[in-house]
Design an enzyme around this catalytic site. Structure first.
Site, PDB file in Angstrom:
ATOM      1  CG  ASP A 158      -2.196   0.746   1.016  1.00 19.59           C
ATOM      2  OD1 ASP A 158      -2.202   1.690   0.213  1.00 19.59           O
ATOM      3  OD2 ASP A 158      -3.210   0.374   1.644  1.00 19.59           O
ATOM      4  CG  ASP A 172      -4.408   5.761   0.183  1.00 20.26           C
ATOM      5  OD1 ASP A 172      -5.430   5.092   0.417  1.00 20.26           O
ATOM      6  OD2 ASP A 172      -4.213   6.901   0.649  1.00 20.26           O
ATOM      7  CD  GLU A 195      -8.440   4.703  -2.051  1.00 25.45           C
ATOM      8  OE1 GLU A 195      -9.269   4.476  -1.165  1.00 25.45           O
ATOM      9  OE2 GLU A 195      -7.457   5.451  -1.894  1.00 25.45           O
ATOM     10  CG  HIS A 232      -8.850  -0.094   4.426  1.00 24.93           C
ATOM     11  ND1 HIS A 232      -8.704  -0.456   3.105  1.00 24.93           N
ATOM     12  CD2 HIS A 232      -8.419   1.180   4.510  1.00 24.93           C
ATOM     13  CE1 HIS A 232      -8.205   0.562   2.430  1.00 24.93           C
ATOM     14  NE2 HIS A 232      -8.029   1.575   3.260  1.00 24.93           N
ATOM     15  CG  ASP A 233     -11.196   3.326   3.318  1.00 22.18           C
ATOM     16  OD1 ASP A 233     -10.834   3.588   4.485  1.00 22.18           O
ATOM     17  OD2 ASP A 233     -10.519   3.602   2.315  1.00 22.18           O
TER      18      ASP A 233
END
Length: 577
Positions: free
Chosen positions: A127, A228, A282, A349-350
């Site tokens: 990431d 990200d 992303e 995770h979001d």
């Protein structure tokens, strides 16, 4: 199983998904490669497994679970950031891109973990958080120290003597994205929290720093990068005034500036092609054209993107419409039927937990509905991304009070809602349902204290249902969510038709059943998914003869009298002649 079939062929139920025929040589318009054919498993490291009793997951915990991860049938792992960080945003505020946060372990621990993945044939995706850094990063410390510091242009600054800067929206700060800093009497930009100043990608020196960081990790052996918030990296440094209300279309105004593609091409030639790694962005912009510009092979930019339209449809307890769900996935598949490649995902995770948002978390239906969603995820074209805990059906927590939240995003939204005079009871109802903290609770390994996650006090409390929902219990049950996931992963890994095959939606207006086919040359599979807690029948004409049930989350499939009746949340894949 009833004997009335559309053909005289018998239906063979492959209950255990044992060894299948070897994959056939295929021809497809897509260039075939490992990151298209893989199944990715996302690990939130601080919540996965703690081995030193500090309540915070670590590399040794992941090393301890390498065989478990391999047993899932996944071929790639993406791990959320583990760099040195003050953890204002759980690691998405990086203080040193070449250092490991000591709570996770050492660089030697990381290398041991990476080698363990590779020994099991599992690729590793890093990431990369380079839209912004932490205010604790040495670059920013230098940048804010004086206006003539060599690092000043690593960030975006607005001199205070020029007056208030043009309004820019912050996703985490209700007061906006410009923060005054007295050290140099200027404002700095932060699209997210004030502790996350935006990096200045318009500065070629900054870009080279980022490429050097990526090379550092590529040389350690990482196989790919997840970029990200990258669609927001490029800024219009003329700082025009944006119209009132523009933040409601955030991607349009803040993302996908033309210069971004120049930087991506530069990154491709500096890093990706040299090290034979891949990168996934992303986000995918706000149009299909945006997405193709990111990932079409001839663009030489990124290799894969994932969009948010599917997760955006289930942000409140009011739920979603299956018709919308079908439409979103069908139109994205159609848009990438010939060129480019996308990720397929329903949680990360979001977001809150998979089964709460798209299935049914009630004890009666949690198992079949999670199995159904995992069947969908692993039978679509695109690279499936599955999130830790979804392979056992982990659920949301109940957090009705804002004091229970530690997430900077939740706190920021709460302040904004208060300031706007919103209905706070309704706000908390939605937050309790949709908060990303739901997806960050510790992994539920067994029924011991703290679900076997830690011997200490966990950084985030464990969901109370860990006594019923845990890996150890599901290992013993051949019909569990966990074992069904393993079977479904094996089915995908052994059938290229589920990777590269054409997708065709059937009966798009059916209110409860999502049915589609995947076809590659002479091979064809029918996917049947009941998205309801009631029996649902569907009649499918002219699709061919049912041949063999490849996987089914119930013992039987009712195919009597020219129709198929699916039990609540039943999911089956059938070969078609």
């Amino acid at each position: 199983m009833k004997n009335h079939l559309w053909s005289l062929l018998s239906v063979l139920l492959v209950a255990s998904c044992g060894p299948q025929d070897q994959p056939k040589e295929t021809s497809t318009s897509f260039e075939q490669t490992w990151w298209k054919e893989g199944i990715l498993y996302q690990i939130y490291p601080q919540s996965f497994k703690d081995t030193d009793g500090d309540g915070f997951g670590d590399f040794q915990g992941i090393i301890e679970k390498l065989d478990y991860i391999e047993s899932l049938g996944i071929t790639m792992v993406w791990m959320n950031p583990f760099f040195e960080s003050p953890l204002v945003d759980n690691g998405y505020d990086v203080a040193d891109y070449r250092a490991v946060l000591p709570r996770y372990g050492t660089m030697d621990d990381f290398q041991q973990m990476l080698d363990g993945f590779h020994q099991r044939g599992i690729k590793f995706v890093l990431d990369v958080v380079v839209n912004h850094s932490s205010i604790d990063h040495e670059w920013f410390k230098q940048s804010r120290s004086s206006r003539d510091n060599p690092y000043r242009d690593y960030y975006h600054w607005w001199p205070a003597e020029n007056g208030e800067p043009p309004y820019r929206h912050s996703l985490f700060d209700p007061e906006g994205a410009w923060e005054y800093d007295s050290l140099s009497n200027a404002y700095y930009l932060h699209t997210f929290a004030e502790e996350q100043p935006d990096l200045n990608w318009e500065n070629p020196k900054l870009r080279q720093e980022v490429y050097d960081i990526m090379k550092f990790w590529a040389e350690k052996g990482v196989d790919g990068f997840r970029m990200d918030a990258f669609q927001f990296a490029s800024k219009d440094t003329t700082w025009p005034e944006f119209p009132e209300g523009h933040e409601k279309d955030f991607i349009k105004w803040y993302g996908m500036r033309p210069q971004l593609h120049e930087y991506l091409k530069e990154m491709y030639h500096e890093v990706l092609e040299k090290y034979d790694v891949f990168a996934v962005a992303e986000g995918a912009g706000s149009t299909f054209e945006d997405a193709h510009k990111l990932v079409d092979a001839d663009r030489q930019e990124l290799q894969m993107a994932y969009h948010f339209e599917s997760v955006d449809m289930s942000r409140t307890p009011d739920g979603y419409e299956l018709a919308d769900f079908k439409e979103v996935f069908t139109k994205w598949d159609s848009a990438f039927a010939e060129n480019g490649w996308i990720a397929i995902f329903l949680s990360n995770h979001d977001n809150a937990r998979l089964v709460n948002r798209f299935g049914n978390p009630d004890p009666e239906f949690r198992t079949p509905s999670t199995q159904m969603l995992n069947t969908f995820l692993l039978s679509m074209r695109g690279t499936p991304f599955t999130y830790y805990g979804d392979e056992i059906g982990m659920t949301n927590m109940d957090m009705p009070k804002i004091e229970e939240y530690v997430d900077v995003e939740a706190k920021g939204k709460y302040k904004a809602a208060l300031a706007a005079g919103e209905d706070m009871e309704r706000f908390m109802e939605i937050l309790n349902y949709s908060s990303r903290e739901n997806g960050r609770t510790p992994m539920q390994w067994d029924d011991s204290e703290n679900a076997g996650f830690t011997t200490g006090t966990p950084w985030k409390r464990v969901n109370e249902n860990y006594l019923e929902i845990n890996v150890a219990a599901q290992e013993k049950d051949p019909n569990s969510i966990l074992n069904h996931f393993r079977k479904m992963a094996q089915v995908r890994n052994e059938n290229p038709v589920l990777v590269y095959g054409n997708y065709e939606l059937l009966q798009k207006d059916h209110p409860t059943v999502y049915a589609f086919t995947r076809t590659l040359e002479e091979e064809k599979m029918l996917v049947l998914l009941n998205f309801s807690e009631e029996n649902s029948s569907i009649t499918l004409d002219e699709i061919g003869d049912l041949d063999q049930i490849v996987i089914n989350n119930y013992p039987d499939l009712d195919t009597s009298e020219g129709s198929i009746t699916l039990l609540p949340y039943q999911a089956a894949i059938v070969k078609i002649n």
